[in-house]
Design an enzyme around this catalytic site. Structure first.
Site, mmCIF file in Angstrom:
data_model
loop_
_atom_site.group_PDB
_atom_site.id
_atom_site.type_symbol
_atom_site.label_atom_id
_atom_site.label_comp_id
_atom_site.label_asym_id
_atom_site.label_seq_id
_atom_site.Cartn_x
_atom_site.Cartn_y
_atom_site.Cartn_z
ATOM 1 C CB CYS A 65 -1.002 -0.007 1.149
ATOM 2 S SG CYS A 65 -0.348 0.204 2.814
ATOM 3 C CG HIS A 98 15.688 -14.228 13.796
ATOM 4 N ND1 HIS A 98 16.307 -13.219 14.479
ATOM 5 C CD2 HIS A 98 16.681 -15.023 13.333
ATOM 6 C CE1 HIS A 98 17.619 -13.397 14.435
ATOM 7 N NE2 HIS A 98 17.861 -14.487 13.742
#
Length: 144
Positions: A65, A98
């Site tokens: 966006c 992670h």
């Protein structure tokens, strides 16, 4: 890789460029819209993108966006999706390594085309490290 991509009207040009580039790279890309510059609501497209990643139709997603903020919030409403808003490749890589992020969000008004491609490359090429990170990722989908 099966990748879904969606945006709002502010990011339609970057979406089209990334879609075409990903296809050139050999990926299967589902463009979930929009198709015009007419004003749309980013949550509608964020929810649609989250749905196809959550159900396995797409292995990864790219959400765009103007700032990346609104669509990332909407994508993250789905508990099966981990969307990371990034603006440079190290964060994109760490979101995979992670956090096992399965959707990448970026802001088209903030991130240029070359940087967006570098972020997508890092996102797609980095594997989840597992190990000590797995229990934390499990908690993201099960907050109770």
């Amino acid at each position: 890789m099966r990748i879904a991509i969606a945006s709002d009207h502010a990011a339609i040009d970057l979406k089209a460029e990334l879609r075409d580039w990903l296809i050139e790279q050999g990926h299967e890309v589902a463009d979930l819209g929009p198709d015009t510059h007419d004003s749309v609501d980013y949550p509608d497209f964020g929810y649609k993108l989250a749905g196809v990643v959550a159900d396995g139709t797409a292995e990864r997603g790219i959400a765009l966006c103007g700032s990346g903020i609104g669509i990332s919030i909407s994508v993250n409403r789905n508990p099966a999706v981990r969307c990371a808003l990034v603006s440079e490749p190290l964060s994109a890589s760490l979101s995979r390594e992670h956090n096992d992020a399965n959707v990448l969000a970026m802001g088209a008004r903030l991130t240029g085309s070359d940087m967006a491609k570098a972020c997508v490359t890092a996102f797609l090429e980095t594997e989840f490290a597992g190990g000590r990170h797995q229990r934390r990722v499990d908690k993201l989908s099960n907050p109770n």
